[in-house]
Design an enzyme around this catalytic site. Structure first.
Site, short mmCIF file in Angstrom:
data_model
loop_
_atom_site.label_atom_id
_atom_site.label_comp_id
_atom_site.label_asym_id
_atom_site.label_seq_id
_atom_site.Cartn_x
_atom_site.Cartn_y
_atom_site.Cartn_z
CG HIS A 212 -1.32 1.22 1.00
ND1 HIS A 212 -2.06 1.83 2.07
CD2 HIS A 212 -2.42 1.79 0.49
CE1 HIS A 212 -3.04 3.26 2.02
NE2 HIS A 212 -2.76 3.05 0.74
CB CYS B 37 0.34 2.04 7.91
SG CYS B 37 1.89 2.37 8.44
CG HIS B 38 -3.40 3.14 5.97
ND1 HIS B 38 -1.88 3.05 5.19
CD2 HIS B 38 -4.25 4.47 6.06
CE1 HIS B 38 -1.13 4.30 5.39
NE2 HIS B 38 -2.23 5.06 5.77
N GLY B 39 -4.79 -1.42 7.97
CA GLY B 39 -5.34 -2.19 8.06
C GLY B 39 -5.06 -3.33 7.05
N PRO C 284 -6.66 -2.12 1.64
CG PRO C 284 -5.65 -0.52 3.21
CD PRO C 284 -6.01 -1.77 2.80
#
Lengths: 420, 181, 256
Positions: free
Chosen positions: B121, B145-147, B160
């Site tokens: 990502h 960080c963003h799963g 993501p």
């Protein structure tokens, strides 16, 4: 000078709003230049080219260099050994400093010979001396960065010069160092300033060129242009002449860079700096040797430092020391002789600076120092009064006097020079 | 200005043109060569390139254990997978994957999974190397960080990140040593 | 006139250039004899066989006391060793690495990316083991001595009995070419001290010359690149300058 007509519509569009093209056309293309400039007039543009080379190679080197006492030496060696084309860029930068000084010194002596410092070019000359001073500071700090033995001890000796200042000397020196000795803080600030000063030089060079273009170049005859027949456009005549000079210069420069890159350096700088061991024979880079000789010629610490700086400072007031109305040495029979004596004197000082301060070298160094200052403070003012210049030609187009007056003795030289 | 300079007659003009083109062309070539030296100067240096491969000794790694080694300044996850993890990875239907790739195409020996441990990502380092780390919903790695959730083959399953964790080039020097890069 | 001007310019430039040469020559002891080196001259290149012999001398003799911290094992491929041979050389050395997961430093076999392992962990250890004298690092010795490889070969072959009346310290030897003549390094080379793989007789002279050759390489591994590119660049510039001169003559011809 009518505004030029540009064919390209984009150029026209931009020029209408920001007249850079008109400016370039005016200053680089049609700029009227005396038609009799000889090859000694090549060195100004060569020095400008070298400044650009030094800045470009310096920017590249800065990308790889580490300004820390523990890593500086090795990072320079890494540039030479492992970085792609690092050896080339480093050798160009290292030798470039020397050649920059060769060019500038020749440029200065050309100015001395042909009286280029005289009215109305005094500020042009003074800006040139400022450039020289900035170059010296830049070169000195750059030489410290590889952190070899000569770097370290050169930095120590030169910064210690300031300790000669009465009362505050010691404080100034420790302020310069940022510590108790030349150390990491010194290296870091020298690196910072070494990166900054070249851009200051660029600024002063711009002023130098503006001043030059205000009254145009001096010329080997040292007389004013009398009309159109005396001048030619800068382009193509001097652009191609400068390009040819550049080719010749680059050939000689590359012979050093590729085949004798260490010739102008000192082997001790391949030894990492050691603050506890001074090399037996410290010498500055060759371009500082004459000033180094003047420093050592005077037995008093403070006066020695003063004399050394005065040796450059005297150039600032040169336009007012030499009051002779004639510019070119070609028409000043005695000045021509003392000019060459000054050249010889500077070479002697340079040689003395490279030798240990002992025996006869000290006496010769002192005589040469006295002569150096006598040239500016005694001989030039006296010559202004007592020298009888030869008759000047009426114009560049007619170097031999018209109307039956006697031509200058040996005037054939002037004629041949004009075509050079 | 050019008019005065060119006024030398027909023969002179061609000779001059030739000289201009020849000198101009050579000058351009010379400037380009010098420019190349400056550009190439910014490429990785020999000492950096010398570190472009990393040798890893696998002997001390127990099944179910992971180690992180550094290859070209990036973390590389070396995982000795358990039988259950291998089965999980191999049995996952490809059409349930955002970036379909068979587990067998991602390993040379099923037991050893080698991955560049940089989330596809935005470049964070996913968790999952230590026993105590959160490993995400699919038992592999989880980028905090963003799963993004990665499975036991390092494939993106949820979140993501657009692609699977990349497999670096490597080869087995012998049964217990690999050379990455 | 034009020629005279250019000549004068060159003479001035070279006159200035001669000065530092004079400076470094001043105050030296006896000048080391000049030898023929294959790397001298604008086409000069290294002799791979001599480099490999020189490396063998360094490794088997000099490396007992002298480090070469600017050299990497990967540089050995440049003296003609195969990558496998260079790796084997590296693997013979023990490199201190770490700390490991327990926080301990550990030794591992060297890799191509490692620097030559120094015989002593630091300068003080080197001094302590050598009677107070520091064996200098040899990476750049061929450049930080004015006479370069000539000097190295001269010192290695310059041992002799001290002249009458010269007091030598207990650990000192007399050397004709060492500054001050008192050198703390005992004569390092004896005939047949090493056995060359290529069968070259290992005389003191041969070993001294070979190791000097290798040390010149170590001081400037890119010397051959420099010479090769330099020949091309200078030829290119001569042609370009010739063209520019012809063009300059052409452009200026209509003025006269």
């Amino acid at each position: 000078m009518a505004a030029p007509k540009f064919e390209n519509p984009i150029v026209r569009w931009i020029d209408y709003r920001l007249p850079v093209f008109t400016f370039m056309h005016h200053e680089m293309h049609e700029y009227p230049t005396p038609k009799n400039l000889n090859y000694w007039w090549n060195f100004g543009s060569l020095a400008g080219f070298m400044l650009i080379v030094m800045i470009l190679t310096g920017i590249m080197l800065a990308m790889h260099y580490t300004p820390h006492v523990d890593h500086a030496f090795d990072s320079v060696e890494r540039i030479r050994r492992d970085v792609p084309f690092g050896w080339l860029i480093q050798f160009i930068h290292m030798n470039g400093a020397s050649f920059f000084f060769i060019l500038v010194y020749i440029h200065i002596f050309r100015g001395l010979y042909y009286g280029s410092y005289k009215s109305p070019r005094e500020i042009l000359w003074i800006l040139g001396v400022v450039i020289l001073l900035l170059m010296m500071a830049t070169a000195f700090m750059g030489y410290v960065l590889p952190w070899g033995q000569m770097s370290f001890w050169g930095a120590t000796v030169i910064t210690n010069l300031f300790s000669a200042i009465p009362l505050v000397g010691e404080h100034i020196v420790s302020w310069l160092w940022g510590g108790f000795a030349v150390d990491n803080a010194t290296l870091n600030r020298f690196y910072s300033l070494h990166y900054l000063l070249p851009f200051v030089i660029v600024g002063v060079v711009v002023l130098h060129v503006v001043a030059l273009h205000t009254h145009g170049s001096n010329n080997p005859l040292g007389i004013e242009l009398r009309g159109k027949q005396d001048s030619i456009p800068f382009h193509p005549y001097y652009t191609i002449k400068d390009m040819f000079g550049l080719g010749l210069f680059l050939t000689i420069f590359c012979l050093f860079v590729f085949f004798a890159p260490d010739y102008l350096g000192h082997p001790d700088n391949y030894v990492p700096a050691n603050p506890l061991v001074t090399p037996p024979h410290i010498v500055p880079e060759w371009y500082f040797l004459p000033f180094f000789a003047i420093l050592r010629a005077i037995p008093d610490k403070l006066l020695g430092v003063v004399a050394m700086f005065a040796a450059i400072a005297v150039l600032f007031i040169l336009p007012w020391l030499d009051r002779s109305p004639v510019r070119s040495a070609r028409f000043r029979p005695i000045y021509k002789q003392v000019f060459w004596l000054l050249v010889l004197d500077c070479l002697v000082l340079g040689y003395i600076g490279s030798q240990p301060a002992e025996g006869w070298y000290i006496h010769i160094g002192r005589l040469a120092t006295i002569y150096y200052f006598a040239h500016f403070f005694v001989i030039l003012p006296l010559l202004s009064v007592f020298e009888r210049p030869r008759p000047l030609p009426l114009s560049i187009g007619e170097p031999v006097l018209g109307g039956g007056s006697s031509p200058p003795a040996g005037g054939g030289g002037a004629g041949a020079m004009e075509r050079a | 200005m050019a008019a005065t300079a060119d006024g030398a007659g027909g023969d002179g003009v061609t000779r001059r043109d030739f000289l201009e083109y020849a000198a101009g062309g050579m000058g351009a070539v010379g400037a380009a060569a010098a420019g190349w030296a400056l550009i190439d100067n910014m490429n990785p240096a020999a000492d950096v390139l010398a570190l472009s491969t990393t040798e890893v000794d696998l002997e001390a790694i127990e099944p179910g254990q992971s180690i992180t080694v550094v290859w070209q300044k990036k973390p590389v996850f070396v995982r000795r997978r358990t039988e259950a993890e291998i089965r999980d990875a191999e049995d996952t239907p490809l059409d349930s994957l955002p970036d379909p790739m068979a587990d067998t195409d991602r390993v040379q020996k099923a037991e050893w999974l080698i991955l560049v441990g940089v989330c596809t990502h935005l470049g964070c380092i996913p968790l999952g190397q230590k026993d105590t780390d959160e490993k995400g919903e699919y038992g592999g790695w989880f980028c905090p960080c963003h799963g993004s959730h990665y499975d036991t083959s390092g494939r993106i399953r949820k979140g993501p990140a657009p692609e699977n964790l990349p497999v670096p080039p490597y080869r087995f020097l012998d049964d217990t040593r690999i050379l990455i890069g | 006139m034009r020629n005279r001007l250019i000549g004068a310019a060159l003479a001035a430039a070279l006159g200035l250039a001669v000065l530092p040469g004079a400076a470094s020559a001043a105050g030296a002891g006896p000048q080391p004899p000049e030898r023929e080196w294959s790397f001298n001259g604008i086409f000069g290149s290294f002799d791979r066989a001599a480099l490999q012999r020189g490396y063998q001398v360094y490794r088997e003799v000099c490396a007992a006391c002298h480090g070469m911290r600017l050299m990497f094992y990967r540089n050995l491929t440049q003296i003609g060793l195969s990558e496998a041979a260079a790796k084997a050389e590296a693997a013979n050395a023990f490199v201190v690495d770490g700390p490991d997961s327990e926080g301990e430093m550990f030794e591992r076999p060297g890799k191509l990316s490692d620097r030559f392992v120094s015989p002593f962990p630091n300068d003080n250890a080197a001094k302590a083991a050598n009677g107070g004298a520091l064996p200098p690092d040899l990476s750049l010795i061929a450049k930080n001595q004015a006479a370069g490889p000539d000097y190295i070969a001269a010192v290695l072959t310059g041992y002799a009995d001290p002249p009458e009346g010269m007091e030598m310290g207990e650990t000192q030897s007399y050397n004709m070419y060492f500054s001050g003549h008192r050198i703390s390094m005992p004569p390092p080379l004896f005939d047949d001290l090493v056995e060359y793989a290529d069968g070259t007789p290992a005389t003191v002279e041969q070993m001294a010359v070979d190791v000097s050759h290798f040390l010149m390489f170590a001081a400037e591994p890119q010397l051959e690149d420099r010479h090769r590119l330099g020949v091309k660049v200078v030829i290119f510039l001569l042609v370009l300058t010739g063209l520019l001169y012809a063009l300059k003559r052409k452009v200026w011809s209509d003025l006269h």
